[in-house]
Design a protein around this motif. Structure first.
Motif, PDB file in Angstrom:
ATOM      1  N   PRO A 152       0.406  -0.721  -0.113  1.00 60.74           N
ATOM      2  CA  PRO A 152       0.019  -0.406  -0.026  1.00 60.74           C
ATOM      3  C   PRO A 152       0.721   1.034  -0.114  1.00 60.74           C
ATOM      4  O   PRO A 152       0.349   1.628  -0.195  1.00 60.74           O
ATOM      5  CB  PRO A 152      -0.866  -0.440   1.342  1.00 60.74           C
ATOM      6  N   VAL A 153       2.318   1.283   0.234  1.00 63.74           N
ATOM      7  CA  VAL A 153       3.194   2.762   0.391  1.00 63.74           C
ATOM      8  C   VAL A 153       2.854   2.731  -0.999  1.00 63.74           C
ATOM      9  O   VAL A 153       3.803   2.432  -2.343  1.00 63.74           O
ATOM     10  CB  VAL A 153       4.358   2.100   0.435  1.00 63.74           C
ATOM     11  N   ILE A 196       7.664  11.367   6.011  1.00 59.95           N
ATOM     12  CA  ILE A 196       5.759  11.197   5.269  1.00 59.95           C
ATOM     13  C   ILE A 196       6.382   9.778   4.635  1.00 59.95           C
ATOM     14  O   ILE A 196       6.782  10.021   3.403  1.00 59.95           O
ATOM     15  CB  ILE A 196       5.021  12.536   4.398  1.00 59.95           C
ATOM     16  N   VAL A 197       4.823   9.310   4.517  1.00 55.66           N
ATOM     17  CA  VAL A 197       5.070   7.961   3.959  1.00 55.66           C
ATOM     18  C   VAL A 197       3.002   7.990   3.322  1.00 55.66           C
ATOM     19  O   VAL A 197       2.742   8.087   4.911  1.00 55.66           O
ATOM     20  CB  VAL A 197       5.293   6.741   4.739  1.00 55.66           C
ATOM     21  N   LYS A 198       3.439   7.432   2.253  1.00 54.47           N
ATOM     22  CA  LYS A 198       1.857   8.263   1.835  1.00 54.47           C
ATOM     23  C   LYS A 198       1.158   6.244   1.621  1.00 54.47           C
ATOM     24  O   LYS A 198       2.028   5.538   1.187  1.00 54.47           O
ATOM     25  CB  LYS A 198       1.748   8.910   0.712  1.00 54.47           C
ATOM     26  N   VAL A 199       0.572   6.367   1.984  1.00 55.73           N
ATOM     27  CA  VAL A 199      -0.695   4.960   2.126  1.00 55.73           C
ATOM     28  C   VAL A 199      -1.972   4.547   1.824  1.00 55.73           C
ATOM     29  O   VAL A 199      -2.838   5.549   2.060  1.00 55.73           O
ATOM     30  CB  VAL A 199      -0.406   4.438   3.582  1.00 55.73           C
ATOM     31  N   ASN A 200      -2.158   3.904   0.815  1.00 60.11           N
ATOM     32  CA  ASN A 200      -3.593   3.418   0.049  1.00 60.11           C
ATOM     33  C   ASN A 200      -3.411   2.436   0.496  1.00 60.11           C
ATOM     34  O   ASN A 200      -3.496   1.697  -0.135  1.00 60.11           O
ATOM     35  CB  ASN A 200      -3.132   3.421  -1.571  1.00 60.11           C
ATOM     36  N   GLN A 226       5.299  10.761   9.725  1.00 63.64           N
ATOM     37  CA  GLN A 226       4.536  11.441   9.325  1.00 63.64           C
ATOM     38  C   GLN A 226       3.298  10.211   9.035  1.00 63.64           C
ATOM     39  O   GLN A 226       4.521   9.655   7.532  1.00 63.64           O
ATOM     40  CB  GLN A 226       3.629  12.333   8.880  1.00 63.64           C
ATOM     41  N   TRP A 227       2.264   9.446   8.533  1.00 69.33           N
ATOM     42  CA  TRP A 227       1.364   8.827   7.780  1.00 69.33           C
ATOM     43  C   TRP A 227       0.200   9.166   7.565  1.00 69.33           C
ATOM     44  O   TRP A 227      -0.284   9.484   8.301  1.00 69.33           O
ATOM     45  CB  TRP A 227       1.265   7.564   8.378  1.00 69.33           C
ATOM     46  N   ASP A 228       0.343   9.530   5.832  1.00 76.03           N
ATOM     47  CA  ASP A 228      -0.850   9.760   4.836  1.00 76.03           C
ATOM     48  C   ASP A 228      -1.521   8.352   4.974  1.00 76.03           C
ATOM     49  O   ASP A 228      -1.225   7.664   4.160  1.00 76.03           O
ATOM     50  CB  ASP A 228      -0.656  10.601   4.368  1.00 76.03           C
ATOM     51  N   PHE A 229      -2.961   7.655   5.734  1.00 73.43           N
ATOM     52  CA  PHE A 229      -3.497   7.256   5.025  1.00 73.43           C
ATOM     53  C   PHE A 229      -4.974   7.520   3.640  1.00 73.43           C
ATOM     54  O   PHE A 229      -5.843   7.616   4.920  1.00 73.43           O
ATOM     55  CB  PHE A 229      -4.131   6.584   6.067  1.00 73.43           C
ATOM     56  N   THR A 230      -5.285   6.718   2.918  1.00 76.57           N
ATOM     57  CA  THR A 230      -6.388   6.676   2.071  1.00 76.57           C
ATOM     58  C   THR A 230      -7.362   5.161   2.158  1.00 76.57           C
ATOM     59  O   THR A 230      -6.796   4.130   1.903  1.00 76.57           O
ATOM     60  CB  THR A 230      -5.970   6.408   0.859  1.00 76.57           C
ATOM     61  N   PHE A 282      -7.023   9.862   6.918  1.00 80.85           N
ATOM     62  CA  PHE A 282      -6.450  10.206   8.207  1.00 80.85           C
ATOM     63  C   PHE A 282      -4.864  10.318   8.351  1.00 80.85           C
ATOM     64  O   PHE A 282      -4.494   9.455   7.291  1.00 80.85           O
ATOM     65  CB  PHE A 282      -7.136   9.611   9.147  1.00 80.85           C
ATOM     66  N   ASN A 283      -5.074  11.142   8.714  1.00 83.97           N
ATOM     67  CA  ASN A 283      -3.142  11.576   9.001  1.00 83.97           C
ATOM     68  C   ASN A 283      -3.043  11.322  10.452  1.00 83.97           C
ATOM     69  O   ASN A 283      -3.445  11.628  11.327  1.00 83.97           O
ATOM     70  CB  ASN A 283      -2.588  13.125   8.670  1.00 83.97           C
ATOM     71  N   MET A 284      -1.982  10.280  10.879  1.00 83.72           N
ATOM     72  CA  MET A 284      -1.462   9.979  11.822  1.00 83.72           C
ATOM     73  C   MET A 284       0.134  10.252  11.753  1.00 83.72           C
ATOM     74  O   MET A 284       1.761  10.017  10.832  1.00 83.72           O
ATOM     75  CB  MET A 284      -1.445   8.150  11.873  1.00 83.72           C
ATOM     76  N   VAL A 285       0.287  11.287  13.072  1.00 83.69           N
ATOM     77  CA  VAL A 285       1.873  11.867  13.028  1.00 83.69           C
ATOM     78  C   VAL A 285       2.042  10.927  14.670  1.00 83.69           C
ATOM     79  O   VAL A 285       1.402  11.685  15.551  1.00 83.69           O
ATOM     80  CB  VAL A 285       1.458  13.390  13.331  1.00 83.69           C
ATOM     81  N   LEU A 286       3.577  10.255  14.367  1.00 79.29           N
ATOM     82  CA  LEU A 286       4.137  10.589  16.465  1.00 79.29           C
ATOM     83  C   LEU A 286       5.387  10.885  16.171  1.00 79.29           C
ATOM     84  O   LEU A 286       6.059  11.157  15.404  1.00 79.29           O
ATOM     85  CB  LEU A 286       4.523   8.709  15.267  1.00 79.29           C
TER      86      LEU A 286
END
Length: 804
Positions: A152-153, A196-200, A226-230, A282-286
């Motif tokens: 998914p990345v 920043i990691v974008k994920v579908n 940060q992970w950006d989840f679609t 949603f976005n998740m930030v650690l």
């Protein structure tokens, strides 16, 4: 010894991995030769010889092939990935790409649609192609993650400087992912963003694991990732934290932030319950704090689970109770959220065969996004033994969540057979462009190969449609639940010479529109269509050829032929190189035939309009008997002393001719103008004569008015001679009609003959007519007097200009 030619901006580094046995690697030959036991770098893009002093150097040395990519503020130059490389194929190879951008910007890695899957650092990929992404921070390098093909990345952004490495074992064919490198946005933040990691996330049920940088080691202090989840539509996601370590913070706190589409940010700790069964991207930030480095640092491994949010609609379809009926369900859109399955197997289109049962499932499929159709096969093997079929839409299982869009009947006949289609309501109407049917149900008739015969609805002028081919009839309706009873009756008859025959009875109130099959496109090559048009007695048909298209024929000719039924004479015969008549006036039932050639170019087709009008032939209307009367027509009511009005008469063929000057009619009521007319309605004057004629059936509604004036029975000729009565010619009988293509006899019922009684004899005398000696009108019913005025007429002087 190997010959090596590095690519530009490429470094080849040979690194020793084992101390045993002894081996040396050398570059070049002669006095310029350089040798080393541990390490050798080749940077010059020229043909260079490499020599090893041991027989199996691949067991002692690894090879790294490195490229340096310098990016400007806007772009990175050159092809990043080399899909083929012949360098050191027998060695373990590591391909590395080093990227450098402006310190305030990030470099962006875009992977192909198949994406990448993150794995633990110590794991390997199934295809032996393992990728690692590293970013260089001020505190040192940080491994963003290790990845394999397919996941998914889709995108990774890292600041300033980084490296992508690909490890390929010996003897493995190089097949790298063709990722792209671009310059990303500026990175202005209080905290340094590691990546920043974008994920579908995939559709359906899935569990995807993610880890922090340097896992299982410590995540860098005062850094964030940060992970950006679609998330797919109509799916729920749940975040679950697994293995993690919490550091001792000297300043600040470890936080997890969730942001959904610009809404209020939710801040949680590592021990708080994370989001469950939520929808949307949603976005998740650690974010890490400043930690006590003498203790354990921050690390986190977590899982994002996705599942369908909807509940499937289940339906068991039983077609064993409907003979020959099959069912189909298909998606109308490419929406991946709609999922169809049959017997637990996901399909893009569902087919339930005739005579079977099936368990269907519809998940997140709006009724407007799917289409339900059904069909039935009706086969006739022998015309003589096949019974008529009533085409009725069966009631399907009520659990189906979508309405029935259409129902088709496939009628299969033998070669010597014909399909006869008749509406249970009486007639059909052809639906063509400009004259579309506006009814709840529409029928589309096509031949087996899909060639369109035409569209039809009900309550028109077509009594029967015959097709000499296998046909399919498709019914579409706004709401089949409101459609009850049969839609068509299908009979099977013997072969007809034409391809298609229509039996038409045009209406009186509006024109009948007829069009060739597949209108406005052309007819099928070498096909023939015929219309047998029934015109009521005493009426005539006006046939207008509104739109005719002709092809250029390769073989044979087209033909447009019109004949009266029962006559061989052709009223019109035209082929493609002749101009057809614009309109024809036909006094009785007729036959219209159109035959196509084998076209070289163009199409053959016609649009025909037929109107039925009253045949204003009064002798013909009054049973075509000998006419021994005359009528006066006065127009423009004038004063009695108008000298410009002239005497007039109407000549009617026969042995007796009457003129105004013959003094057979004398004028009465000289002081009364009630007998002076602006115009005379002939129907009102003579209509009562038809009450008992054969014409009365078709005209009886027209002559029900009140009789105002009357005309006393005319005494007839005084010379004592009996008028000659000419028998009317019999109209051609329907059973005598033979077309030049001999259409099916089922279309041509014999016309009933009128029996001849003794009243038709010249010697027969009606006592009611003896006195006035008028034997002009014959009828099998009661003989009426001719009434023209309301008062008895006395003998009057001749009509002259002065008297008018």
């Amino acid at each position: 010894m190997l010959a090596v030619t590095p690519d530009p901006n490429t470094n080849i580094i040979i690194i020793r991995k084992n101390n045993e046995p002894d081996c040396t690697v050398c570059m070049d030959t002669g006095p310029k030769q350089k040798c080393n036991l541990e390490f050798l770098r080749i940077t010059d893009p020229r043909n260079t010889s490499v020599e090893f002093s041991c027989p199996q150097p691949q067991d002692i040395y690894d090879v790294e092939i490195n490229r340096e990519i310098d990016c400007t503020e806007t772009s990175c130059s050159g092809n990043i990935v080399q899909t083929e490389s012949s360098l050191f194929p027998d060695f373990n190879r590591t391909f590395t790409w080093d990227f450098k951008v402006v310190s305030t910007r990030a470099f962006q890695l875009d992977f192909p649609e198949t994406g990448m899957k993150q794995i633990s650092n110590e794991d390997a990929c199934p295809d032996d192609h393992t990728y690692t992404v590293v970013t260089y921070l001020r505190s040192g390098p940080a491994t963003i993650g290790t990845f394999c093909k397919g996941g998914p990345v889709t995108t990774i952004l890292a600041r300033y400087k980084g490296r992508v490495s690909l490890k390929v074992p010996a003897d493995a064919k190089l097949n790298p992912v063709d990722f792209k490198v671009t310059v990303g946005p500026e990175t202005n933040s209080k905290f340094i963003l590691v990546a920043i990691v974008k994920v579908n996330l995939p559709r359906g049920v899935s569990n995807t694991d993610f880890i922090t940088a340097n896992y299982p080691n410590e995540f860098p202090d005062n850094q964030k990732t940060q992970w950006d989840f679609t998330v797919p539509g109509m799916h729920n996601y749940t975040v679950q934290f697994g293995d993690h370590t919490t550091p001792e913070c000297l300043s600040g706190d470890v936080q997890v932030e969730y942001n959904k589409g610009g809404k209020k940010v939710t801040k949680l700790s590592l021990t708080d319950p994370q989001p469950q069964h939520q929808q949307g991207n949603f976005n998740m930030v650690l974010k890490n704090c400043e930690t006590n480095r003498t203790l354990q640092g921050l690390s986190l491994k977590y899982r994002v689970s996705v599942m369908r949010s909807g509940h499937p609609v289940l339906c068991t379809v039983d077609l064993t109770k409907h003979q020959g009926v099959s069912l189909q369900v298909e998606k109308l859109t490419s929406d991946p959220n709609c999922e169809l399955s049959i017997n637990s197997k996901v399909e893009e289109k569902l087919n339930v065969a005739a005579g079977t049962k099936a368990d269907l499932s519809f998940l997140d499929c709006p009724s407007q996004d799917v289409r339900l159709t059904a069909s039935q096969v009706i086969a006739c093997q022998n015309v003589a033994s096949c019974s008529a079929s009533v085409l009725t839409v069966p009631k399907l299982d009520s659990c189906l969540p979508m309405p029935l869009h259409s129902f088709s009947w496939h009628l299969n006949i033998p070669r010597d057979g014909t399909v006869d289609l008749v509406s249970p309501t009486g007639t059909l109407q052809q639906s063509v462009p400009g004259h579309r049917c506006n009814q709840p149900v529409l029928l589309h008739v096509a031949e087996e190969d899909g060639f369109s015969v035409g569209d039809f609805c009900f309550n028109g002028t077509i009594q029967k449609l015959q097709v000499h081919a296998n046909v399919s009839i498709t019914a579409t309706a706004h709401n089949f639940s409101k459609t009850t009873g049969p839609l068509l009756n299908a009979n099977f008859s013997q072969e007809i010479p034409e391809t298609i025959i229509y039996r038409v009875s045009p209406g009186m109130l509006s024109p009948t529109v007829l069009a060739t099959p597949n209108w406005p496109e052309g007819m099928k090559p070498s096909s023939t269509v015929s219309w047998i048009v029934n015109v009521p007695s005493q009426y005539q048909a006006l046939v207008q050829f509104a739109n005719v298209s002709q092809p250029k024929c390769l073989e044979r000719h087209t033909a447009m032929i019109v004949k009266k039924l029962g006559y061989e004479e052709e009223l019109m015969s035209r082929r493609e190189d002749e101009e057809p008549e614009k309109q024809l006036l036909i006094p009785q039932s007729f036959y219209l035939n159109m035959s196509n050639c084998i076209p070289e170019s163009g199409n053959f087709g016609a649009f025909v309009c037929t109107s039925i009008k009253l045949f204003f032939n009064w002798c013909h209307s009054l049973t075509r008997s000998y006419c021994s009367y005359s009528a006066y027509i006065f127009s423009n009511r004038k004063k009695r002393d108008d000298k410009k009005n002239k005497a007039s008469s109407i000549y009617i063929g026969g042995e007796s001719i009457f003129r105004p000057g013959d003094k057979h009619f004398t004028k009465s009521r000289p002081d009364n103008n009630s007998h002076v007319y602006a115009s005379i309605d002939e129907m009102m004057v003579y209509g009562h004569l038809l009450n008992n004629s054969s014409y009365a059936d078709s005209m009886q509604d027209h002559f029900t008015g009140i009789q105002v004036d009357s005309y006393n029975t005319f005494t007839g000729p005084t010379n004592g001679e009996m008028p000659v009565i000419k028998e009317p010619d019999h109209e051609p009988e329907m059973d005598q009609y033979k077309t030049f293509l001999a259409p099916s006899e089922t279309f041509i019922p014999s016309r009933p003959r009128t029996p001849i009684d003794r009243q038709d004899s010249l010697g027969f005398q009606d006592r009611r007519m003896v006195d006035n000696e008028l034997y002009t009108f014959k009828s099998t019913g009661e003989i009426n007097t001719i009434r023209l005025s309301g008062a008895d007429m006395e003998p009057q002087p001749p009509i002259t200009e002065e008297s008018l």
